[in-house]
Design an enzyme around this catalytic site. Structure first.
Site, PDB file in Angstrom:
ATOM      1  N   ARG A 162      47.648  41.870  40.863  1.00  0.00           N
ATOM      2  CA  ARG A 162      46.596  42.657  40.206  1.00  0.00           C
ATOM      3  C   ARG A 162      47.194  43.831  39.414  1.00  0.00           C
ATOM      4  NH1 ARG A 162      45.182  38.552  41.425  1.00  0.00           N
ATOM      5  NH2 ARG A 162      43.437  37.892  42.724  1.00  0.00           N
ATOM      6  N   SER A 222      35.849  41.169  43.942  1.00  0.00           N
ATOM      7  CA  SER A 222      36.424  41.849  45.100  1.00  0.00           C
ATOM      8  C   SER A 222      36.444  43.351  44.881  1.00  0.00           C
ATOM      9  CB  SER A 222      37.847  41.351  45.351  1.00  0.00           C
ATOM     10  OG  SER A 222      37.846  39.982  45.686  1.00  0.00           O
ATOM     11  N   GLU A 300      39.707  47.797  43.718  1.00  0.00           N
ATOM     12  CA  GLU A 300      40.105  46.953  42.599  1.00  0.00           C
ATOM     13  C   GLU A 300      39.231  47.270  41.386  1.00  0.00           C
ATOM     14  OE1 GLU A 300      40.156  42.179  42.002  1.00  0.00           O
ATOM     15  OE2 GLU A 300      41.307  42.938  43.694  1.00  0.00           O
TER      16      GLU A 300
END
Length: 307
Positions: A162, A222, A300
């Site tokens: 990520r 998420s 996130e």
């Protein structure tokens, strides 16, 4: 450049919340991007580029700057030689997965269920079911704050979990707008597979996603990043949802925001949530998991504006 004032960001984010952006623009060319940057500099306001708003939480107060969204001109696919494909940053991942399956190319088909566009996927190195966008990427095109077009080989993009160099540039005040990327895919036939096989694998991933994620409620995917290591008693358990559920937070609500009862790492807009509700709920979850397990959950989702 299509420039608007006081555009409600609730219409441009998957969470369906967010106040007005002082200015909002659709960019269809490098010239439009340069014009948008100049406008922001002249107005002495920040400039932020968005894709489909699927990983974004905009304040209820809005954003006192210019939000730029890439237009249709950046939603194009171009086939190159040798199973290579060049893709515009505004292209939805679902469309990209479908097009590559139809052409018998493997490497993108498991990303079909990720609700976002290519630019955002590159920015955060999105992935699912063992595939990450960086695995097949060979170069990325972007435009810097001076309007200079840059092309980086994948080795220079600093991809990680990520993570990409574009996050680092943004944090340093040198943000660049991702405009396209080129991918080296694999002909399914060389793997002993057909387009039907790729379709079957994609549908299997979609079925798993549907069964385990609250796709029927506004969400931003998420909420927290996967952990590098778990708690002392469960060191190999790196899924944030596990710890959130073990903390007894499934179904916990603040205002209209709720920790999903289907997947604890999703915060959903259950009924008229505000951005404040969602932010406060994410902070409450972080505090409870830290208190119970000594683990720090990192968001996130990107926050934009004053909260």
């Amino acid at each position: 450049m299509d420039l608007r004032e006081n555009e409600m960001m609730s219409a441009h984010t998957s969470l369906k919340v967010g106040g007005p952006s002082r200015f909002f623009a659709k960019a269809e060319s490098t010239a439009d991007l340069a014009e948008a940057r100049r406008f922001a500099q002249e107005q002495k306001i920040p400039c932020f580029v968005v894709g489909k708003g699927t990983n974004l939480l905009v304040s209820d107060k809005g954003f006192r700057g210019l939000i730029v969204q890439l237009g249709r001109a950046y939603s194009n696919l171009e086939n190159l030689e040798g199973a290579k494909i060049r893709v515009g940053a505004a292209t939805p991942l679902a469309r990209l997965a479908r097009e590559t399956i139809n052409q018998g190319f493997a490497g993108m088909h498991k990303l079909a269920g990720i609700p976002g566009s290519l630019g955002g996927a590159i920015y955060m190195n999105a992935g699912a079911y063992g595939q990450e966008i960086s695995q097949t990427c060979i170069e990325v095109e972007s435009v810097d704050s001076e309007g200079i077009v840059r092309t980086r080989a994948v080795a220079d993009c600093d991809f990680g979990y990520r993570h990409s160099i574009f996050q680092e540039l943004a944090a340093a005040g040198k943000g660049e707008t991702i405009t396209a990327a080129t991918f080296q895919l694999t002909e399914a036939s060389t793997m002993g597979k057909s387009s039907a096989d790729l379709e079957s694998e994609m549908q299997e991933c979609m079925a798993k996603r549907k069964a385990s994620q609250p796709l029927n409620m506004p969400n931003a995917g998420s909420t927290f990043k996967r952990l590098s290591a778990g708690a002392t008693e469960t060191p190999t358990q790196v899924a944030p949802g596990y710890y959130i559920e073990q903390a007894g937070l499934k179904g916990y609500r603040i205002g209209g925001a709720e920790v999903s009862t289907l997947h604890a790492n999703f915060i959903v807009n259950a009924s008229g949530a505000t951005a404040k509700d969602i932010k406060e709920l994410s902070e409450f979850v972080q505090a409870k998991v830290a208190e119970k397990f000594g683990i720090e959950l990192k968001r996130e989702i990107i926050l934009l504006g004053e909260f």
